[in-house]
Design an enzyme around this catalytic site. Structure first.
Site, PDB file in Angstrom:
ATOM      1  N   SER A 175       0.901  -1.162  -0.051  1.00  0.00           N
ATOM      2  CA  SER A 175      -0.235  -0.192  -0.015  1.00  0.00           C
ATOM      3  C   SER A 175       0.845   1.249  -0.059  1.00  0.00           C
ATOM      4  O   SER A 175       0.629   2.231  -0.660  1.00  0.00           O
ATOM      5  CB  SER A 175      -0.843   0.066   1.174  1.00  0.00           C
ATOM      6  OG  SER A 175      -0.411  -0.445   2.454  1.00  0.00           O
ATOM      7  N   HIS A 180      -2.052  -8.820   1.909  1.00  0.00           N
ATOM      8  CA  HIS A 180      -1.696  -7.534   2.582  1.00  0.00           C
ATOM      9  C   HIS A 180      -2.734  -7.467   3.609  1.00  0.00           C
ATOM     10  O   HIS A 180      -2.996  -8.341   4.513  1.00  0.00           O
ATOM     11  CB  HIS A 180      -1.580  -6.572   1.530  1.00  0.00           C
ATOM     12  CG  HIS A 180      -0.824  -5.440   2.101  1.00  0.00           C
ATOM     13  ND1 HIS A 180      -0.134  -5.183   3.250  1.00  0.00           N
ATOM     14  CD2 HIS A 180      -0.961  -3.912   1.470  1.00  0.00           C
ATOM     15  CE1 HIS A 180       0.329  -3.763   3.272  1.00  0.00           C
ATOM     16  NE2 HIS A 180       0.004  -3.093   2.574  1.00  0.00           N
ATOM     17  N   HIS A 219       6.062 -13.155   6.988  1.00  0.00           N
ATOM     18  CA  HIS A 219       6.242 -11.466   6.518  1.00  0.00           C
ATOM     19  C   HIS A 219       7.205 -11.427   5.628  1.00  0.00           C
ATOM     20  O   HIS A 219       8.098 -12.409   5.732  1.00  0.00           O
ATOM     21  CB  HIS A 219       6.379 -10.798   7.905  1.00  0.00           C
ATOM     22  CG  HIS A 219       6.386  -9.349   7.799  1.00  0.00           C
ATOM     23  ND1 HIS A 219       6.943  -8.404   7.078  1.00  0.00           N
ATOM     24  CD2 HIS A 219       5.106  -8.418   7.832  1.00  0.00           C
ATOM     25  CE1 HIS A 219       6.497  -7.426   7.002  1.00  0.00           C
ATOM     26  NE2 HIS A 219       5.324  -7.276   7.607  1.00  0.00           N
ATOM     27  N   ARG A 247       3.719  -5.478  16.830  1.00  0.00           N
ATOM     28  CA  ARG A 247       2.354  -4.931  16.681  1.00  0.00           C
ATOM     29  C   ARG A 247       1.415  -6.280  17.314  1.00  0.00           C
ATOM     30  O   ARG A 247       0.262  -6.016  17.998  1.00  0.00           O
ATOM     31  CB  ARG A 247       2.024  -4.451  15.426  1.00  0.00           C
ATOM     32  CG  ARG A 247       2.930  -3.510  14.775  1.00  0.00           C
ATOM     33  CD  ARG A 247       2.489  -3.114  13.497  1.00  0.00           C
ATOM     34  NE  ARG A 247       2.985  -4.241  12.646  1.00  0.00           N
ATOM     35  CZ  ARG A 247       2.578  -4.242  11.335  1.00  0.00           C
ATOM     36  NH1 ARG A 247       2.082  -3.134  10.596  1.00  0.00           N
ATOM     37  NH2 ARG A 247       2.967  -5.265  10.704  1.00  0.00           N
ATOM     38  N   ASP A 306      -1.829  -9.004  11.751  1.00  0.00           N
ATOM     39  CA  ASP A 306      -3.137  -9.294  11.425  1.00  0.00           C
ATOM     40  C   ASP A 306      -3.786 -10.613  12.123  1.00  0.00           C
ATOM     41  O   ASP A 306      -4.987 -11.005  12.355  1.00  0.00           O
ATOM     42  CB  ASP A 306      -3.424  -9.387   9.973  1.00  0.00           C
ATOM     43  CG  ASP A 306      -3.276  -8.329   9.172  1.00  0.00           C
ATOM     44  OD1 ASP A 306      -3.692  -7.280   9.590  1.00  0.00           O
ATOM     45  OD2 ASP A 306      -2.794  -8.388   7.828  1.00  0.00           O
TER      46      ASP A 306
HETATM   47  N1  NMX Z   1       1.292 -19.802   5.197  1.00  0.00           N
HETATM   48  C1  NMX Z   1       1.786 -20.855   4.438  1.00  0.00           C
HETATM   49  N2  NMX Z   1       2.852 -20.453   3.489  1.00  0.00           N
HETATM   50  C2  NMX Z   1       3.207 -19.434   3.591  1.00  0.00           C
HETATM   51  C3  NMX Z   1       3.027 -18.563   4.733  1.00  0.00           C
HETATM   52  C4  NMX Z   1       1.905 -18.902   5.669  1.00  0.00           C
HETATM   53  N3  NMX Z   1       1.387 -17.875   6.396  1.00  0.00           N
HETATM   54  N4  NMX Z   1       3.773 -17.622   4.508  1.00  0.00           N
HETATM   55  C5  NMX Z   1       4.616 -17.691   3.486  1.00  0.00           C
HETATM   56  N5  NMX Z   1       4.304 -18.806   2.951  1.00  0.00           N
HETATM   57  C6  NMX Z   1       5.037 -19.668   1.934  1.00  0.00           C
HETATM   58  C7  NMX Z   1       4.783 -18.542   0.715  1.00  0.00           C
HETATM   59  O1  NMX Z   1       3.502 -18.725   0.115  1.00  0.00           O
HETATM   60  C8  NMX Z   1       5.971 -19.107   0.001  1.00  0.00           C
HETATM   61  O2  NMX Z   1       5.387 -20.302  -0.908  1.00  0.00           O
HETATM   62  P1  NMX Z   1       5.745 -20.684  -2.301  1.00  0.00           P
HETATM   63  O3  NMX Z   1       7.072 -20.882  -2.268  1.00  0.00           O
HETATM   64  O4  NMX Z   1       5.304 -21.935  -2.623  1.00  0.00           O
HETATM   65  O5  NMX Z   1       5.292 -19.614  -3.205  1.00  0.00           O
HETATM   66  C9  NMX Z   1       7.165 -19.448   0.897  1.00  0.00           C
HETATM   67  O6  NMX Z   1       6.389 -19.653   2.133  1.00  0.00           O
HETATM   68  C10 NMX Z   1       8.077 -18.504   1.039  1.00  0.00           C
HETATM   69  O7  NMX Z   1       7.282 -17.182   1.313  1.00  0.00           O
HETATM   70  P2  NMX Z   1       8.191 -16.029   2.007  1.00  0.00           P
HETATM   71  O8  NMX Z   1       9.297 -15.740   1.462  1.00  0.00           O
HETATM   72  O9  NMX Z   1       8.351 -16.616   3.463  1.00  0.00           O
HETATM   73  O10 NMX Z   1       7.146 -14.942   2.220  1.00  0.00           O
HETATM   74  P3  NMX Z   1       6.664 -13.615   1.108  1.00  0.00           P
HETATM   75  O11 NMX Z   1       7.663 -12.576   1.549  1.00  0.00           O
HETATM   76  O12 NMX Z   1       6.782 -14.213  -0.225  1.00  0.00           O
HETATM   77  O13 NMX Z   1       5.193 -13.176   1.645  1.00  0.00           O
HETATM   78  C11 NMX Z   1       3.346 -13.053   3.146  1.00  0.00           C
HETATM   79  C12 NMX Z   1       5.018 -12.703   2.824  1.00  0.00           C
HETATM   80  C13 NMX Z   1       3.142 -11.914   4.275  1.00  0.00           C
HETATM   81  C14 NMX Z   1       2.810 -12.429   1.762  1.00  0.00           C
HETATM   82  C15 NMX Z   1       3.225 -14.372   3.389  1.00  0.00           C
HETATM   83  O14 NMX Z   1       4.171 -14.663   4.554  1.00  0.00           O
HETATM   84  C16 NMX Z   1       1.854 -14.713   3.494  1.00  0.00           C
HETATM   85  O15 NMX Z   1       0.987 -15.059   2.359  1.00  0.00           O
HETATM   86  N6  NMX Z   1       1.450 -14.803   4.659  1.00  0.00           N
HETATM   87  C17 NMX Z   1      -0.227 -15.049   5.142  1.00  0.00           C
HETATM   88  C18 NMX Z   1      -1.162 -13.569   4.776  1.00  0.00           C
HETATM   89  C19 NMX Z   1      -0.789 -12.720   5.444  1.00  0.00           C
HETATM   90  O16 NMX Z   1      -0.783 -12.833   6.653  1.00  0.00           O
HETATM   91  N7  NMX Z   1      -0.669 -11.454   5.067  1.00  0.00           N
HETATM   92  C20 NMX Z   1      -0.501 -10.156   5.981  1.00  0.00           C
HETATM   93  C21 NMX Z   1       0.863  -9.628   5.878  1.00  0.00           C
HETATM   94  C22 NMX Z   1       0.804  -8.298   6.937  1.00  0.00           C
HETATM   95  N8  NMX Z   1       0.172  -7.116   6.625  1.00  0.00           N
HETATM   96  O17 NMX Z   1      -0.552  -6.567   7.526  1.00  0.00           O
HETATM   97  O18 NMX Z   1      -0.213  -6.946   5.404  1.00  0.00           O
HETATM   98  C1  MLT Z   2       2.117  -3.863   6.913  1.00  0.00           C
HETATM   99  O1  MLT Z   2       1.942  -3.458   7.907  1.00  0.00           O
HETATM  100  O2  MLT Z   2       2.186  -3.152   5.987  1.00  0.00           O
HETATM  101  C2  MLT Z   2       2.521  -5.280   6.607  1.00  0.00           C
HETATM  102  O3  MLT Z   2       2.892  -5.715   7.697  1.00  0.00           O
HETATM  103  C3  MLT Z   2       3.109  -5.755   5.396  1.00  0.00           C
HETATM  104  C4  MLT Z   2       4.553  -5.264   4.875  1.00  0.00           C
HETATM  105  O4  MLT Z   2       5.023  -4.293   5.700  1.00  0.00           O
HETATM  106  O5  MLT Z   2       5.051  -5.775   3.916  1.00  0.00           O
END
Ligand code: NMX
Ligand code: MLT
Length: 430
Positions: free
Chosen positions: A231, A261, A307, A316, A362
């Site tokens: 964002s 996100h 993350h 947080r 979250d």
């Molecule tokens: N559950 C299952 N698999 C996961 C998770 C999770 N919570 N987190 C990461 N992975 C997987 C990810 O999908 C990826 O799989 P693949 O290689 O098959 O594509 C692998 O682990 C490596 O990913 P990372 O490098 O650890 O994570 P990345 O930096 O790409 O993504 C998020 C970060 C936050 C998008 C990811 O951890 C996720 O999808 N989490 C769940 C959604 C979430 O909680 N999002 C909120 C973020 C915070 N916010 O406030 O915005």
């Molecule tokens: C945020 O608060 O924006 C989330 O934790 C996602 C991020 O920092 O990438």
């Protein structure tokens, strides 16, 4: 007072940045691998954000202050901090609160637009539409069209920021009441702070004042998370084209509405409620472990965990958990959230894919909102949006103040990548 303080600070920021650029502009701070270019630029240091920083081993630091130390502050104090790098004294805080009060009236056409939207619109679409439709109020655009000087950009970005931030609680509360048929809009109260007014306009009974306390905490914790999250980065990119803050914030919020996100906020509670429904209450550790594996094996992520930057439990999350422990330790959804914190990191570690198995912001917030009767979880990302608008706008003001140019990184093709691989020596490719 805020504007006056910024008038004093901005020349110093400009001078500092200009001399850093002049003397050290060629100093290398990051290099990019092929993996990073294909992998969402993770870890590439290619942009500046002075409002906050997220070291992977510490979590959010706003202008040098760890977020845990800001948990008892008002969101208005944090807005002042984001913009200036200083916490306001009592006089400056009072003056900012008065400014926000004075600018809080939402134009009547916004309500008409919201009322005419499909009744099943997502609350994020309603909230975002309200912001975009107010673009005609932009003083930045008006003054740009009249030919303002570059050095004045920040002044009108600040005016738009204050006008917009002041109205978001009323708009957010109206979206909630309209979308979920809670009755007419509730007028704001003059004597309340920005977040307590939001709590009041949402219309929950709050005899103990803890719901208002949660809103204050919520608004502080989500306010900013450095510049590279989807964002903030979107808002920054759109704003760098000199699109005004209404366009830029609206664009950023469209990114916040994605499930990886800000929408993870709603997905988390959905996941907890699915667990409760399946096991008719809080499950055993073993059942929860199996349920977590089922989620992973079905190709889904566990929302609220992992993350892109952090490698520790999000501070947080800790702050929300501490609030829950104080206010609602017996609540079953809160207890489940706490249990998930014990089980899911172990499951993610066992699976070995996620680089960060720990909870992010979250993971906890939904269970707290649910406790107070806010059960419409599709609304949760609106709360995130109201808060994050402060960070996005602050970043815009700072960027306009220091003259950040239009963002335009260089993309390359896969054919170009292949040509680089073909040219490289084996040692370079290792
Ligand atoms: N559950 C299952 N698999 C996961 C998770 C999770 N919570 N987190 C990461 N992975 C997987 C990810 O999908 C990826 O799989 P693949 O290689 O098959 O594509 C692998 O682990 C490596 O990913 P990372 O490098 O650890 O994570 P990345 O930096 O790409 O993504 C998020 C970060 C936050 C998008 C990811 O951890 C996720 O999808 N989490 C769940 C959604 C979430 O909680 N999002 C909120 C973020 C915070 N916010 O406030 O915005
Ligand atoms: C945020 O608060 O924006 C989330 O934790 C996602 C991020 O920092 O990438």
């Amino acid at each position: 007072m805020l504007k006056k303080r910024l008038e004093e600070l901005i020349p110093k920021w400009r001078e500092e940045i200009s001399s850093i650029n002049k003397e050290h502009g060629n100093h290398v701070i990051s290099e990019v691998t092929i993996g990073q270019a294909y992998g969402g630029m993770r870890g590439v240091k290619g942009m500046i954000c002075d409002t906050s920083d997220v070291p992977p081993d510490k979590g959010l630091i706003i202008r040098g202050i760890p977020v845990a130390k800001l948990a008892d502050r008002l969101p208005e104090e944090v807005l002042y901090l984001l913009l200036t790098g200083e916490l306001p004294d009592e006089k400056a805080l009072h003056s900012l609160q008065k400014e926000l009060q004075a600018r809080s009236k939402v134009p009547a056409y916004v309500w008409k637009v919201l009322e005419s939207m499909p009744k099943d619109s997502h609350p994020m679409v309603m909230f975002d539409t309200a912001i975009l439709v107010m673009e005609k109020e932009s003083l930045f655009r008006q003054h740009y069209d009249e030919g303002m000087k570059k050095s004045d950009y920040w002044i009108w970005a600040l005016e738009d920021t204050l006008n917009l931030v002041a109205k978001l609680p009323a708009i957010g509360a109206a979206v909630y009441r309209m979308r979920f048929k809670k009755g007419p809009r509730i007028p704001s109260k003059k004597n309340l702070d920005w977040a307590s007014n939001y709590a009041h306009m949402l219309g929950f009974k709050d005899k103990t004042g803890e719901f208002a306390n949660l809103m204050k905490l919520y608004m502080v914790l989500h306010s900013d998370h450095e510049g590279g999250n989807v964002s903030a980065h979107t808002c920054h990119c759109v704003g760098s084209a000199l699109s005004d803050p209404y366009y830029a914030v609206s664009a950023g919020l469209n990114g916040l509405a994605g499930p990886l996100h800000g929408l993870a906020n709603q997905e988390c509670l959905n996941w907890l409620l699915m667990v409760i429904e399946k096991f008719k209450g809080v499950p055993s550790d073993e059942d929860l472990r199996k349920f977590s594996w089922d989620t992973l094996n079905s190709g889904k992520v566990i929302p609220g965990y992992g993350h892109a930057v952090l490698r520790i439990t999000d501070p947080r999350f800790d702050a929300f958990r501490a609030f829950g422990r104080r206010v609602m330790p017996e609540d079953p959804v809160f207890q489940l959230m706490d249990k998930v914190f014990e089980i899911v990191p172990k499951v993610l570690l066992e699976q070995g894919k996620a680089k960060d198995p720990w909870p992010n912001v979250d993971a906890a917030s939904g269970s707290l909102l649910y406790h107070f009767g806010m059960k419409e979880f599709s609304y949760y990302t609106v709360l995130f949006s109201i808060s994050r608008a402060m960070g996005m706008c602050s970043q815009l003001v700072v960027n306009r103040a220091v003259g950040t140019p239009i963002e335009r990184p260089k993309s390359v093709t896969t054919a170009w990548i292949k040509s680089q691989i073909a040219k490289a020596t084996p040692a370079q490719m290792a």
